[in-house]
Write a protein that holds these residues in place. Structure first.
Motif, PDB file in Angstrom:
ATOM      1  N   SER A 124     -26.676  -9.603  54.262  1.00  0.00           N
ATOM      2  CA  SER A 124     -25.286  -9.242  53.973  1.00  0.00           C
ATOM      3  C   SER A 124     -24.926  -9.573  52.532  1.00  0.00           C
ATOM      4  O   SER A 124     -24.210  -8.798  51.866  1.00  0.00           O
ATOM      5  CB  SER A 124     -24.342  -9.984  54.927  1.00  0.00           C
ATOM      6  OG  SER A 124     -24.490 -11.396  54.793  1.00  0.00           O
ATOM      7  N   TYR A 125     -25.414 -10.693  52.022  1.00  0.00           N
ATOM      8  CA  TYR A 125     -25.132 -11.063  50.633  1.00  0.00           C
ATOM      9  C   TYR A 125     -25.859 -10.117  49.671  1.00  0.00           C
ATOM     10  O   TYR A 125     -25.267  -9.634  48.692  1.00  0.00           O
ATOM     11  CB  TYR A 125     -25.568 -12.507  50.366  1.00  0.00           C
ATOM     12  CG  TYR A 125     -25.461 -12.883  48.907  1.00  0.00           C
ATOM     13  CD1 TYR A 125     -24.259 -13.315  48.369  1.00  0.00           C
ATOM     14  CD2 TYR A 125     -26.562 -12.775  48.050  1.00  0.00           C
ATOM     15  CE1 TYR A 125     -24.144 -13.643  47.023  1.00  0.00           C
ATOM     16  CE2 TYR A 125     -26.459 -13.092  46.708  1.00  0.00           C
ATOM     17  CZ  TYR A 125     -25.252 -13.527  46.198  1.00  0.00           C
ATOM     18  OH  TYR A 125     -25.142 -13.823  44.860  1.00  0.00           O
ATOM     19  N   ASP A 127     -26.942  -7.084  50.178  1.00  0.00           N
ATOM     20  CA  ASP A 127     -26.380  -5.735  50.219  1.00  0.00           C
ATOM     21  C   ASP A 127     -25.093  -5.661  49.407  1.00  0.00           C
ATOM     22  O   ASP A 127     -24.781  -4.631  48.790  1.00  0.00           O
ATOM     23  CB  ASP A 127     -26.099  -5.318  51.671  1.00  0.00           C
ATOM     24  CG  ASP A 127     -27.370  -5.101  52.474  1.00  0.00           C
ATOM     25  OD1 ASP A 127     -28.445  -4.977  51.846  1.00  0.00           O
ATOM     26  OD2 ASP A 127     -27.299  -5.096  53.712  1.00  0.00           O
ATOM     27  N   ARG A 128     -24.366  -6.755  49.371  1.00  0.00           N
ATOM     28  CA  ARG A 128     -23.077  -6.773  48.673  1.00  0.00           C
ATOM     29  C   ARG A 128     -23.228  -7.044  47.182  1.00  0.00           C
ATOM     30  O   ARG A 128     -22.555  -6.437  46.344  1.00  0.00           O
ATOM     31  CB  ARG A 128     -22.183  -7.851  49.314  1.00  0.00           C
ATOM     32  CG  ARG A 128     -20.766  -7.909  48.767  1.00  0.00           C
ATOM     33  CD  ARG A 128     -19.897  -8.851  49.584  1.00  0.00           C
ATOM     34  NE  ARG A 128     -20.246 -10.259  49.372  1.00  0.00           N
ATOM     35  CZ  ARG A 128     -20.885 -11.014  50.249  1.00  0.00           C
ATOM     36  NH1 ARG A 128     -21.296 -10.485  51.413  1.00  0.00           N
ATOM     37  NH2 ARG A 128     -21.148 -12.280  49.985  1.00  0.00           N
ATOM     38  N   MET A 129     -24.132  -7.955  46.817  1.00  0.00           N
ATOM     39  CA  MET A 129     -24.234  -8.427  45.441  1.00  0.00           C
ATOM     40  C   MET A 129     -25.451  -7.892  44.693  1.00  0.00           C
ATOM     41  O   MET A 129     -25.559  -8.072  43.484  1.00  0.00           O
ATOM     42  CB  MET A 129     -24.276  -9.957  45.427  1.00  0.00           C
ATOM     43  CG  MET A 129     -23.083 -10.627  46.088  1.00  0.00           C
ATOM     44  SD  MET A 129     -21.524 -10.269  45.225  1.00  0.00           S
ATOM     45  CE  MET A 129     -21.806 -11.108  43.663  1.00  0.00           C
ATOM     46  N   THR A 131     -29.904  -7.293  44.432  1.00  0.00           N
ATOM     47  CA  THR A 131     -31.106  -8.135  44.464  1.00  0.00           C
ATOM     48  C   THR A 131     -31.553  -8.456  43.047  1.00  0.00           C
ATOM     49  O   THR A 131     -31.778  -7.533  42.239  1.00  0.00           O
ATOM     50  CB  THR A 131     -32.250  -7.420  45.205  1.00  0.00           C
ATOM     51  OG1 THR A 131     -31.835  -7.144  46.552  1.00  0.00           O
ATOM     52  CG2 THR A 131     -33.507  -8.272  45.231  1.00  0.00           C
ATOM     53  N   HIS A 141     -25.276 -14.329  39.925  1.00  0.00           N
ATOM     54  CA  HIS A 141     -25.244 -14.529  41.383  1.00  0.00           C
ATOM     55  C   HIS A 141     -24.619 -15.873  41.732  1.00  0.00           C
ATOM     56  O   HIS A 141     -24.523 -16.771  40.896  1.00  0.00           O
ATOM     57  CB  HIS A 141     -26.660 -14.455  41.963  1.00  0.00           C
ATOM     58  CG  HIS A 141     -27.158 -13.062  42.144  1.00  0.00           C
ATOM     59  ND1 HIS A 141     -27.040 -12.371  43.329  1.00  0.00           N
ATOM     60  CD2 HIS A 141     -27.784 -12.226  41.280  1.00  0.00           C
ATOM     61  CE1 HIS A 141     -27.567 -11.165  43.188  1.00  0.00           C
ATOM     62  NE2 HIS A 141     -28.026 -11.046  41.951  1.00  0.00           N
ATOM     63  N   GLY A 188     -24.110 -15.724  54.319  1.00  0.00           N
ATOM     64  CA  GLY A 188     -23.841 -14.881  53.164  1.00  0.00           C
ATOM     65  C   GLY A 188     -23.213 -15.576  51.983  1.00  0.00           C
ATOM     66  O   GLY A 188     -22.644 -14.911  51.106  1.00  0.00           O
TER      67      GLY A 188
END
Length: 251
Positions: A124-125, A127-129, A131, A141, A188
């Motif tokens: 979830s993290y 996908d949001r922020m 890679t 990050h 997340g």
């Protein structure tokens, strides 16, 4: 002390009193030797160890059921913490640490194989922020920072071939115990730098994913260490031998 005749020698009353007084210490020595022989035939005794949290969960915990079954007369006390302490000064028989942090004046024995260090985050993290592709990307990050045993904030270490990098990562959360940080990361909260055994199950079931895999370093495994000026207690020797036999983290 003695009554002498041509045919015999007997104790006087004073001699009998002296014999009685001298016999008691020798009887106690004999009893002590009997106890020592029990140590040879049936292992017994008590040892105290200082152990970091990761070693307690993944190295020590998995061997203790077998140890207690084999050696019911042995008592082991573990103090679980990540602080850098003088184990001898604090009354411990030995300590366990990652190989690179064992005090130089101690005798050390390896208890595990070398350990990969990974950066992980929840799907979830990521996908949001996004890679991170290289260590420098971590500056944008959220990271869970780690306070290590000497009270400093750990700089995340990376290796790729001959290239080595240390990063002072940003983040609003700092922990001195990895499992606390992982609870937040699974939900997340951000990225975290961890020893691979700590997240093996999470990676297998997809709760967490690794990033920067090509930069992941291999660090020294766990070692047990004790003073070279003391004789190793038999119970401690049995514990070391069992960990090396069962190899819960490889060897």
């Amino acid at each position: 002390m003695l009554n002498r005749t041509s045919r015999s020698v007997t104790l006087t009353a004073a001699g009998e009193a002296l014999q009685s007084a001298l016999a008691q210490p020798f009887d106690e020595i004999g009893s002590a030797l009997d106890v020592l022989n029990r140590f040879r035939d049936v292992p017994m005794g008590r040892v105290r160890l200082s152990v970091p949290t990761e070693a307690a969960e993944f190295l020590v915990g998995p061997v203790m059921a077998t140890f207690l079954e084999r050696y019911p007369e042995v008592e082991i006390e573990f103090s679980v913490n990540n602080r850098m302490i003088d184990v001898i000064e604090n009354g411990y028989d030995a300590g366990i640490r990652y190989g690179g942090t064992v005090p130089q004046d101690m005798v050390a024995q390896r208890l595990s194989a070398d350990i990969p260090w990974l950066v992980v985050g929840a799907p979830s993290y990521l996908d949001r922020m996004g890679t991170p592709v290289n260590p420098g990307d971590l500056q944008s990050h959220r990271c869970v920072k780690i306070r290590i045993g000497d009270e400093s904030i750990y700089r995340w270490e990376f290796e790729r071939g001959d290239e080595k990098i240390e990063i002072n990562v940003p983040g609003g959360m700092t922990v001195d115990q990895g499992q606390i940080g992982l609870v937040a990361v699974r939900d997340g909260a951000g990225l975290m730098y961890v020893a691979e055994p700590m997240v093996r199950k999470d990676l297998r079931d997809g709760t967490l994913r690794t990033v920067l895999e090509q930069w992941a370093p291999l660090g020294p495994g766990f070692h047990i260490y004790y003073s070279s000026r003391r004789q190793v207690p038999a119970a401690l020797r049995l514990f070391i031998d069992l960990v090396r036999e069962l190899r819960p983290l490889g060897l």
